[in-house]
Design an enzyme around this catalytic site. Sequence first.
Site, PDB file in Angstrom:
ATOM      1  N   ASP A 211       0.962  -1.281  -0.104  1.00  0.00           N
ATOM      2  CA  ASP A 211      -0.045  -0.004   0.145  1.00  0.00           C
ATOM      3  C   ASP A 211       0.909   1.306   0.069  1.00  0.00           C
ATOM      4  OD1 ASP A 211      -2.219   1.754   0.943  1.00  0.00           O
ATOM      5  OD2 ASP A 211      -3.334   0.092   0.864  1.00  0.00           O
TER       6      ASP A 211
ATOM      7  N   HIS B 235      -3.782   6.072   3.402  1.00  0.00           N
ATOM      8  CA  HIS B 235      -4.363   4.692   3.134  1.00  0.00           C
ATOM      9  C   HIS B 235      -3.939   3.432   3.779  1.00  0.00           C
ATOM     10  CE1 HIS B 235      -6.051   1.724   0.351  1.00  0.00           C
ATOM     11  NE2 HIS B 235      -7.082   2.277   0.337  1.00  0.00           N
TER      12      HIS B 235
ATOM     13  N   SER C 279     -11.390  -1.360  -0.395  1.00  0.00           N
ATOM     14  CA  SER C 279     -10.149  -1.174   0.164  1.00  0.00           C
ATOM     15  C   SER C 279     -10.110  -2.061   1.661  1.00  0.00           C
ATOM     16  CB  SER C 279      -9.685   0.191   0.586  1.00  0.00           C
ATOM     17  OG  SER C 279      -8.965   0.561  -0.622  1.00  0.00           O
TER      18      SER C 279
END
Length: 506
Positions: free
Chosen positions: A230, A280, A451
């Site tokens: 990520d 994120h 996600s």
Amino acid sequence: MIRRILPLMVAGLLLSLTSCSENEQSFETISIAQEQRELLTPQEIKAKIDASIQNGMHFTWKAVTTQTVWSAIVHGNSLATVGFGTDANDFDRTKSNSSAAQQQALLERIAYYEQKEIKDILVNADPYLNLMDVRIEKQETVAALRKLGLVRYVEPADFRYFSVAEMKPGIGGVTTQSDSGCGFESATLATSDYTTVTPNAKVPWAFYSHNIPSAWSYATGRGITIGIVDTGLSPNQSLLGANFNNGASTGRTVQKFGVYVDSIWPWSTTTDGPNDQCGHGTSMASVATAPRNDRGLPVGVAYNANLITYRAASNVVLDGYHEQNGVKNAFTALANNANVKIISMSMGHIFSVSKIADGVKYAYSKGKLIFCAGGTSTSFTNFVGVIFPAWMPEAVAVTGVKEGTSNQKCDVCHSGSEIQFTIQMQRVASGNTIPVDSYYDNQSDYVGGSSVATATTAGIAALVWSKNPTWTRDQVLNKLRQSATYYPTRNSNYGYGNINALLAVQ
């Protein structure tokens, strides 16, 4: 003596000339039709990609003309990725004795058509995969390579679709309205969105929808290592750092690495480190592995699992050379780490990137269980189905659905035939998503989309594997399927549906 030497010298010269002639003849003359010689505009290339997707197909560069591939290469800093091998599955450089020779032969061919030296062509050769990044300017070179059986693919390495579109959708899932999936915000959690358990951790509402708290009586992820590809891990969230072992979470490790190069120059190799500069990646690590803490913050699914994170990209949209290279490098690194059982990635692209596909295949060949986000978008790409690499057969595609359902996708989630599992992550009444630890210490936030569904599923898989440590990837995956809503009949758009974590660990 001279009479004897002279004939030998002449014969040697003739042999040399003959060899050169044969070598030149092996590089055929490539003719490009006049109507195919024009460089297509980035907008024309994007239109071809969109048309393919809107027709229900997964876009790959193999499916378009040489003119289109060449044009995309030129518009992407003249960078191309060339994958080679004896067949479509010959991606592992370590398993072939001829990889070096194949690469050299291709470089010589490229140099011939480009009329340059090899040192001016080769940008990077992967140490584990049969691929290399090269500079190509001429369409004849692309045409020559595409004719060779030795070439598995040749495609643009830096064509930026979303830069052409002028607006980037959030593909993996967002904590804010940011179009890149990034955000550093925190939020006060609604009391209806969590339940407090000992020693003082908040259990997200969605965990109860999947019987995760009940599954903790059987397994907590201990002994299993999850790798997350990520945007990295926050240096400011101690529960994912120095206090990874807090409360009921003990005896485990967290490691973070950086493989993303933050540079406009493709030849740059210096990474910007392992720290999350987006937010994120931190959210994904939290929902999968945050400790069962005593600080009044959200707990992760596998709160006793080990964690390894890779900062592989700047945001969730893998739209450039260094982003795609970073993801590929993260997959090969995790593949070569014997401790890693599960890989979770909540990023992607709307079309295939073969170097990433090679990385995924490499990790799969090492026995890794790979979960990828099915896709989360704004209205600008809501025509896209399951995104890449989630659509690959080596990946397990996951998407998000609304509370109390298994076939009503979240407002921004993708669905499609490649989806295998769903996670409830959007509340019906409030629209709230799943509570997670924020980027900053002692703060919480919400995260949604496919996600968070993907990272949640990776955590559930860790529970199953820790309960059955001798199992293979396929046994774990089969148990997840057997515990899900629609097993054994797979839903056409939502796979096996919601996983019941309690059934999966029993």
